[in-house]
Design a protein around this motif. Structure first.
Motif, PDB file in Angstrom:
ATOM      1  N   VAL A  54     106.926  77.662  -9.032  1.00 30.54           N
ATOM      2  CA  VAL A  54     105.620  78.089  -8.530  1.00 30.54           C
ATOM      3  C   VAL A  54     104.543  77.079  -8.927  1.00 30.54           C
ATOM      4  O   VAL A  54     103.704  76.682  -8.108  1.00 30.54           O
ATOM      5  CB  VAL A  54     105.273  79.492  -9.063  1.00 30.54           C
ATOM      6  CG1 VAL A  54     103.811  79.839  -8.762  1.00 30.54           C
ATOM      7  CG2 VAL A  54     106.202  80.535  -8.455  1.00 30.54           C
ATOM      8  N   LEU A  55     104.557  76.652 -10.185  1.00 29.83           N
ATOM      9  CA  LEU A  55     103.580  75.662 -10.642  1.00 29.83           C
ATOM     10  C   LEU A  55     103.743  74.341  -9.897  1.00 29.83           C
ATOM     11  O   LEU A  55     102.757  73.683  -9.546  1.00 29.83           O
ATOM     12  CB  LEU A  55     103.733  75.439 -12.148  1.00 29.83           C
ATOM     13  CG  LEU A  55     103.300  76.597 -13.057  1.00 29.83           C
ATOM     14  CD1 LEU A  55     103.626  76.290 -14.505  1.00 29.83           C
ATOM     15  CD2 LEU A  55     101.810  76.881 -12.889  1.00 29.83           C
ATOM     16  N   GLY A  56     105.004  73.949  -9.641  1.00 24.79           N
ATOM     17  CA  GLY A  56     105.237  72.715  -8.910  1.00 24.79           C
ATOM     18  C   GLY A  56     104.720  72.769  -7.486  1.00 24.79           C
ATOM     19  O   GLY A  56     104.083  71.820  -7.006  1.00 24.79           O
ATOM     20  N   LYS A  69     105.876  78.042   2.677  1.00 28.22           N
ATOM     21  CA  LYS A  69     106.939  78.243   1.702  1.00 28.22           C
ATOM     22  C   LYS A  69     106.386  78.821   0.400  1.00 28.22           C
ATOM     23  O   LYS A  69     107.007  79.684  -0.235  1.00 28.22           O
ATOM     24  CB  LYS A  69     107.655  76.912   1.433  1.00 28.22           C
ATOM     25  CG  LYS A  69     108.396  76.359   2.648  1.00 28.22           C
ATOM     26  CD  LYS A  69     109.118  75.065   2.301  1.00 28.22           C
ATOM     27  CE  LYS A  69     109.939  74.566   3.488  1.00 28.22           C
ATOM     28  NZ  LYS A  69     111.042  75.476   3.843  1.00 28.22           N
ATOM     29  N   PHE A  70     105.220  78.356  -0.017  1.00 24.89           N
ATOM     30  CA  PHE A  70     104.591  78.832  -1.248  1.00 24.89           C
ATOM     31  C   PHE A  70     104.235  80.314  -1.142  1.00 24.89           C
ATOM     32  O   PHE A  70     104.436  81.097  -2.085  1.00 24.89           O
ATOM     33  CB  PHE A  70     103.344  77.991  -1.523  1.00 24.89           C
ATOM     34  CG  PHE A  70     102.720  78.246  -2.870  1.00 24.89           C
ATOM     35  CD1 PHE A  70     103.458  78.709  -3.942  1.00 24.89           C
ATOM     36  CD2 PHE A  70     101.370  77.990  -3.065  1.00 24.89           C
ATOM     37  CE1 PHE A  70     102.881  78.923  -5.193  1.00 24.89           C
ATOM     38  CE2 PHE A  70     100.773  78.201  -4.301  1.00 24.89           C
ATOM     39  CZ  PHE A  70     101.529  78.674  -5.366  1.00 24.89           C
ATOM     40  N   SER A  71     103.726  80.725   0.024  1.00 31.11           N
ATOM     41  CA  SER A  71     103.339  82.128   0.214  1.00 31.11           C
ATOM     42  C   SER A  71     104.547  83.054   0.197  1.00 31.11           C
ATOM     43  O   SER A  71     104.455  84.190  -0.273  1.00 31.11           O
ATOM     44  CB  SER A  71     102.576  82.286   1.540  1.00 31.11           C
ATOM     45  OG  SER A  71     101.340  81.595   1.498  1.00 31.11           O
ATOM     46  N   ASN A  72     105.662  82.575   0.718  1.00 31.10           N
ATOM     47  CA  ASN A  72     106.879  83.389   0.686  1.00 31.10           C
ATOM     48  C   ASN A  72     107.448  83.497  -0.730  1.00 31.10           C
ATOM     49  O   ASN A  72     107.963  84.544  -1.132  1.00 31.10           O
ATOM     50  CB  ASN A  72     107.930  82.805   1.628  1.00 31.10           C
ATOM     51  CG  ASN A  72     107.547  82.968   3.084  1.00 31.10           C
ATOM     52  OD1 ASN A  72     106.871  83.927   3.450  1.00 31.10           O
ATOM     53  ND2 ASN A  72     107.959  82.032   3.923  1.00 31.10           N
ATOM     54  N   LEU A  73     107.356  82.398  -1.489  1.00 28.75           N
ATOM     55  CA  LEU A  73     107.874  82.401  -2.856  1.00 28.75           C
ATOM     56  C   LEU A  73     106.971  83.200  -3.797  1.00 28.75           C
ATOM     57  O   LEU A  73     107.461  83.913  -4.688  1.00 28.75           O
ATOM     58  CB  LEU A  73     107.990  80.958  -3.360  1.00 28.75           C
ATOM     59  CG  LEU A  73     108.416  80.781  -4.823  1.00 28.75           C
ATOM     60  CD1 LEU A  73     109.860  81.245  -5.021  1.00 28.75           C
ATOM     61  CD2 LEU A  73     108.262  79.320  -5.247  1.00 28.75           C
ATOM     62  N   TYR A  74     105.661  83.101  -3.603  1.00 30.27           N
ATOM     63  CA  TYR A  74     104.693  83.719  -4.521  1.00 30.27           C
ATOM     64  C   TYR A  74     103.612  84.401  -3.686  1.00 30.27           C
ATOM     65  O   TYR A  74     102.517  83.878  -3.510  1.00 30.27           O
ATOM     66  CB  TYR A  74     104.092  82.633  -5.419  1.00 30.27           C
ATOM     67  CG  TYR A  74     103.416  83.146  -6.669  1.00 30.27           C
ATOM     68  CD1 TYR A  74     104.160  83.738  -7.688  1.00 30.27           C
ATOM     69  CD2 TYR A  74     102.049  83.012  -6.836  1.00 30.27           C
ATOM     70  CE1 TYR A  74     103.537  84.181  -8.848  1.00 30.27           C
ATOM     71  CE2 TYR A  74     101.414  83.452  -7.985  1.00 30.27           C
ATOM     72  CZ  TYR A  74     102.171  84.039  -8.993  1.00 30.27           C
ATOM     73  OH  TYR A  74     101.559  84.489 -10.144  1.00 30.27           O
TER      74      TYR A  74
END
Length: 343
Positions: free
Chosen positions: A72-74, A209-214
């Motif tokens: 998430v940070l990456g 992709k970021f929104s799906n992960l977090y």
């Protein structure tokens, strides 16, 4: 905000997003004309956004938010780099040597670039043999064509108002010599704006992709803004250590960074993250032509720029393209709905 593809919420959200960013273009141009360093402006923008969003993220999502991971940070770091530090510095540098209207016009390449990237990353299907697929392709081409027509063809002056408001006034540095220098750098400015558009399109893909992960929009946007603040501040300090450039007073500089930080980043990016998660990066990108129309009108009202026939003709193509893509996306969502509804 429940997940799902339908509803008018994402449409309203993206229209609001474009309204906010149209105002951002005007404030950017005013701050640049006042002599503010571009790199410092970007750093302050995301600092204000971080201060605004961090408390909201903590109180609104503290009960549901999952634990942060290195992934998430990456992703937040890469999002901040692509959509924040690099894209914004390229965009505002290009606008400095062109104009607010021209810089916003180049963003209309965004649907085409995003469409290609979404196909590469398999977030969209070409499906040219279907009517919805043909509508998306045609709509994207119409939007880009309308933007290019608006940019390259002026025609007669059709400005419906005859005011004399010009907030920039005579603050252009260098007089005729400055105008000649800006003209000689127009190609460079164009390349900078197009480069910004490419990085922004890449950010939309990563953001999906970021929104799906977090899927915590306040927290994810706050993380991205914090990362961008650190990146932009380091970049600005490396190239400009003049303390006077970092000093804010009760002037257009403070107003510009406050608006860009609180509204253009703090509010608008949360809206963008939500819309991208619900409808995908292509859906978000096709609204970018609306900003060009809004910037053209606001620039005419506030900065003394003229409206021409090319603006009206380009607007027709842009709106047609926007509706074509929205129709294609809606038909695809309707076709996919029965398939996902298992008994």
């Amino acid at each position: 905000m429940a997940g799902g593809g339908g509803g008018a919420g994402p449409v309203v959200g993206m229209v609001l997003f474009q309204v906010i960013f149209a105002g951002l273009n005007i404030f950017y141009k005013l701050a640049v004309s006042d002599g503010m360093d571009l790199r410092v402006l970007i750093a302050y923008r995301y600092l204000f956004a971080s201060v605004f969003l961090a408390p909201l993220a903590y109180f609104i999502e503290r009960r549901n938010r999952t634990k942060l991971t290195w992934k998430v940070l990456g992703l937040s770091f890469v999002c901040g780099l692509a959509g924040g530090s690099v894209a914004q510095n390229l965009y505002i540098s290009g606008m400095k040597v062109t104009s607010a209207t021209f810089a916003s016009a180049t963003t209309n390449l965004l649907p085409a670039i995003t469409f290609v990237l979404a196909l590469i990353f398999r977030l969209e299907k070409l499906a040219v043999h279907t009517l919805p697929g043909q509508a998306k392709v045609a709509g994207t081409l119409l939007g880009v064509g309308g933007a290019m027509l608006l940019t390259l063809y002026k025609g007669v002056d059709i400005t419906p108002w005859h005011g004399h408001v010009n907030l920039i006034g005579d603050r252009h540095p260098g007089g005729q010599h400055g105008a000649a220098t800006a003209s000689s750098n127009y190609i460079l400015g164009s390349l900078l704006c197009v480069g910004s558009c490419c990085f922004y399109a890449l950010w939309l893909i990563i953001q999906a992709k970021f929104s799906n992960l977090y899927p915590f929009h306040y927290s994810s946007t706050a993380l991205m803004c914090i990362m961008t603040t650190l990146q932009s501040a380091a970049f600005a300090i490396c190239f400009d250590r003049d303390v006077a450039q970092w000093r804010l007073g009760l002037n257009i500089r403070l107003l510009s960074v406050a608006y860009s930080g609180i509204f253009a980043s703090g509010v608008a990016l949360v809206i963008m993250a939500w819309c991208v998660q619900r409808r995908g990066p292509l859906f978000a990108s096709v609204f970018s032509p609306l900003m060009l129309l809004m910037v053209a009108v606001l620039s005419s009202l506030l900065l003394g720029e003229k409206l021409h026939l090319g603006t009206a003709l380009g607007a027709v193509l842009i709106i047609m393209g926007l509706y074509a893509v929205l129709w294609g996306k809606a038909r695809e969502a309707a076709a996919a709905a029965p398939a996902t509804a298992t008994p």
